[in-house]
Design a protein around this motif. Structure first.
Motif, PDB file in Angstrom:
ATOM      1  N   THR A  44       0.838  -0.945   0.510  1.00 29.71           N
ATOM      2  CA  THR A  44      -0.155   0.327   0.235  1.00 29.71           C
ATOM      3  C   THR A  44       0.538   1.446  -0.093  1.00 29.71           C
ATOM      4  N   PHE A  64      -4.691 -10.848  -1.287  1.00 31.99           N
ATOM      5  CA  PHE A  64      -5.102 -10.121  -3.023  1.00 31.99           C
ATOM      6  C   PHE A  64      -5.177 -11.353  -4.084  1.00 31.99           C
ATOM      7  N   THR A  73      -5.379  -1.560  -2.159  1.00 33.57           N
ATOM      8  CA  THR A  73      -7.370  -1.037  -2.373  1.00 33.57           C
ATOM      9  C   THR A  73      -8.241  -0.461  -1.703  1.00 33.57           C
ATOM     10  N   VAL A  94      -3.543   1.783  -6.408  1.00 35.37           N
ATOM     11  CA  VAL A  94      -3.949   0.303  -6.667  1.00 35.37           C
ATOM     12  C   VAL A  94      -3.282  -0.298  -7.798  1.00 35.37           C
ATOM     13  N   ASP A  98      -1.023  -2.523  -5.077  1.00 36.08           N
ATOM     14  CA  ASP A  98      -2.475  -3.655  -4.417  1.00 36.08           C
ATOM     15  C   ASP A  98      -1.228  -4.727  -5.161  1.00 36.08           C
TER      16      ASP A  98
END
Length: 133
Positions: A44, A64, A73, A94, A98
């Protein structure tokens, strides 16, 4: 006779609207809370949430793997809802962060659960959903 007293737990969210970014600013101003000195957390862009758990990044990486979305996200969608960033900014964050593998905490996690690298990936691969991967 020993007297036992119950512990009473209070969460900040009981008293203040839960907004991670604003709560970071509040804690920094009022109790000297400091963001991660190493910068953002893996997976992140945030540098101020869940700093107390070395395996947290792996939890979000597994999210994930299993569901197709991760920590970036989760953080970005919360910040869009709270009006801190735009949807376009969220999409960019993202796409950039991510699913990033948590290199820093991986060895700590393997040691903690007493797994070898190959054993870990065998387990992980069992949870990859065909329609995502």
């Amino acid at each position: 006779m020993l007297s036992l007293q119950a512990t009473e737990i209070h969460f900040l969210g009981y008293y203040k609207f839960w907004d991670p970014q604003e709560n970071y600013y509040y804690a920094a101003q009022n109790v000297g809370f400091e963001a991660n000195p190493e910068g953002r957390m893996e997976g992140t862009y945030s540098k101020y949430a869940q700093l107390d758990d070395a395996t947290d990044a792996l939890l979000y990486y597994m999210m994930f793997i299993k569901y197709g979305f991760g920590r970036a996200t989760s953080d970005a969608s919360h910040e869009v809802r709270d009006g801190h960033i735009t949807r376009e900014e969220a999409v960019s964050l993202v796409q950039r962060f991510d699913g990033e593998f948590p290199e820093k905490s991986f060895k700590i996690f393997l040691d903690y659960v007493d797994l070898e690298n190959n054993e870990f990936w065998e387990i992980v691969d069992r949870f990859r959903l065909d329609h995502i991967w």
